[in-house]
Enzyme design. Sequence first.
Site, short mmCIF file in Angstrom:
data_model
loop_
_atom_site.label_atom_id
_atom_site.label_comp_id
_atom_site.label_asym_id
_atom_site.label_seq_id
_atom_site.Cartn_x
_atom_site.Cartn_y
_atom_site.Cartn_z
N ARG A 106 -54.89 12.47 -24.12
CA ARG A 106 -54.44 13.55 -25.00
C ARG A 106 -55.28 13.49 -26.25
O ARG A 106 -55.24 12.50 -27.00
CB ARG A 106 -52.95 13.40 -25.35
CG ARG A 106 -52.51 14.32 -26.49
CD ARG A 106 -51.02 14.43 -26.65
NE ARG A 106 -50.45 15.17 -25.54
CZ ARG A 106 -49.20 15.64 -25.53
NH1 ARG A 106 -48.40 15.45 -26.57
NH2 ARG A 106 -48.75 16.30 -24.48
N HIS A 133 -53.32 22.74 -21.56
CA HIS A 133 -52.33 21.71 -21.24
C HIS A 133 -52.07 21.80 -19.73
O HIS A 133 -50.99 22.19 -19.27
CB HIS A 133 -51.05 21.95 -22.04
CG HIS A 133 -50.12 20.78 -22.09
ND1 HIS A 133 -50.39 19.57 -21.47
CD2 HIS A 133 -48.89 20.64 -22.69
CE1 HIS A 133 -49.39 18.73 -21.69
NE2 HIS A 133 -48.47 19.36 -22.41
N GLN A 136 -49.03 20.21 -17.74
CA GLN A 136 -47.77 20.92 -17.98
C GLN A 136 -47.61 22.09 -17.01
O GLN A 136 -46.53 22.36 -16.50
CB GLN A 136 -47.73 21.43 -19.42
CG GLN A 136 -46.47 22.17 -19.80
CD GLN A 136 -45.26 21.26 -19.93
OE1 GLN A 136 -45.31 20.28 -20.64
NE2 GLN A 136 -44.18 21.59 -19.25
N ASP A 229 -43.44 28.46 -26.47
CA ASP A 229 -43.92 27.16 -26.97
C ASP A 229 -43.79 27.25 -28.49
O ASP A 229 -43.62 28.34 -29.05
CB ASP A 229 -45.39 26.98 -26.53
CG ASP A 229 -45.99 25.64 -26.97
OD1 ASP A 229 -45.22 24.72 -27.29
OD2 ASP A 229 -47.23 25.53 -27.00
N CYS A 269 -42.14 24.15 -22.72
CA CYS A 269 -42.74 22.85 -22.43
C CYS A 269 -42.10 21.74 -23.26
O CYS A 269 -42.18 20.57 -22.89
CB CYS A 269 -44.25 22.90 -22.64
SG CYS A 269 -44.76 23.19 -24.34
N ARG A 297 -42.64 17.05 -14.81
CA ARG A 297 -43.88 16.43 -15.29
C ARG A 297 -44.17 15.17 -14.48
O ARG A 297 -45.32 14.88 -14.13
CB ARG A 297 -43.77 16.09 -16.78
CG ARG A 297 -43.65 17.28 -17.73
CD ARG A 297 -44.91 18.10 -17.77
NE ARG A 297 -46.07 17.33 -18.20
CZ ARG A 297 -46.39 17.04 -19.48
NH1 ARG A 297 -45.62 17.47 -20.46
NH2 ARG A 297 -47.48 16.35 -19.77
N1 NVA Z 1 -48.84 23.85 -28.10
C1 NVA Z 1 -48.19 22.57 -28.35
C2 NVA Z 1 -47.77 21.94 -27.07
C3 NVA Z 1 -46.99 20.65 -27.23
C4 NVA Z 1 -46.64 20.02 -25.92
C5 NVA Z 1 -49.09 21.67 -29.14
O1 NVA Z 1 -50.30 21.64 -28.85
O2 NVA Z 1 -48.61 21.01 -30.07
N1 CP Z 2 -44.54 19.05 -23.26
C1 CP Z 2 -45.19 17.96 -23.72
O1 CP Z 2 -46.37 17.74 -23.44
O2 CP Z 2 -44.41 17.13 -24.45
P1 CP Z 2 -44.92 15.86 -25.29
O3 CP Z 2 -45.76 16.39 -26.42
O4 CP Z 2 -43.66 15.20 -25.76
O5 CP Z 2 -45.72 14.98 -24.38
#
Ligand code: NVA
Ligand code: CP
Length: 312
Positions: A106, A133, A136, A229, A269, A297
């Site tokens: 990540r 993502h 997801q 989201d 998500c 997931r």
């Molecule tokens: N769009 C959000 C998704 C979190 C799982 C982010 O990037 O923070």
């Molecule tokens: N949906 C998701 O990726 O959650 P986290 O940021 O908690 O991993």
Amino acid sequence: MTRPSRTRHFLRDDDLSPTELIEVLDLADVMKAKRYAHQPLAGPRSVAVIFDRPSTRTRVSFANGIAELGGYPLIIDAQVSQLGRGESIADTARVLDRQCAAIVWRTSGQDRIEEMAAHSRVPVVNALTDSYHPCQLVADLQTVREHKGRLAGLTLTYLGDGANNMAHSYLLAGAAAGMIVRIGSPAGYAPDAEILNRAAGIAAQTGGRVEHITDPHAAVDGADVLATDTWISMGQEDETTARSAPFAPFAIDEAALAAAAGDAIVLHCLPAYRGREIAAAVIDGPSSVVWDEAENRLHAQKALLAFVLERS
Ligand code: NVA
Ligand code: CP
């Protein structure tokens, strides 16, 4: 040393062909039914799971999933690794691929994960970047299929930031699944034009369709699946005030749900901000499938890891 071209990475949703996506979804269903039957990481072989950014679901689901596949989850917080102190991505890849079966990361820029993949001889999996993502989406599509019995031909409306990772992944993966994907966002937060075009190209092969709509009412009208989201993705915290007014009409509230199909389901998500992008009555109501989505997931990523390991 650069990676052999046959190593399968999963850096963006369209790294799986439409046929491969269905194959992974089918495997995810099998793995959900028999949690401990598949052991491709027996040894145990380790998978490095690196976090440059916070996570709850991704961390927990990869840790459990890797263990359930017979492996050892090596969870690394970048801040306490040399990567966080400026060691190069290439050198990190060269060290990890000597000991780990795969690398899950990540991070922020898509260029960073592409660089990791370019130097890794083992599969690299995107656990969220600013652009996509994709893990997801495998879970989301598994969830939709469980509740609706199919994907192709369904209309999925995503309301919110059309320029963020989730919107881009809905476009690419939804198109691959043959869905009608409507992204409803304020005009200034439209999807990346190149990604929209790529999704349109995929949809042309699968019988799907992709659209960007700036009218939230038109976007939700008759939709089979509503998704949203956070309006403020990680790294955008200083835009919180500026985003409130333009995004307010794009909330999934009771009126939006009422305008969707009578049997519409709702995805998020997570993490969710009740009273902002989604009303508490919706996320905590009978149309919400977000807890199945969060559980999936685990199953989806196990299938994905098994797939890239087997094909590399
Ligand atoms: N769009 C959000 C998704 C979190 C799982 C982010 O990037 O923070
Ligand atoms: N949906 C998701 O990726 O959650 P986290 O940021 O908690 O991993």
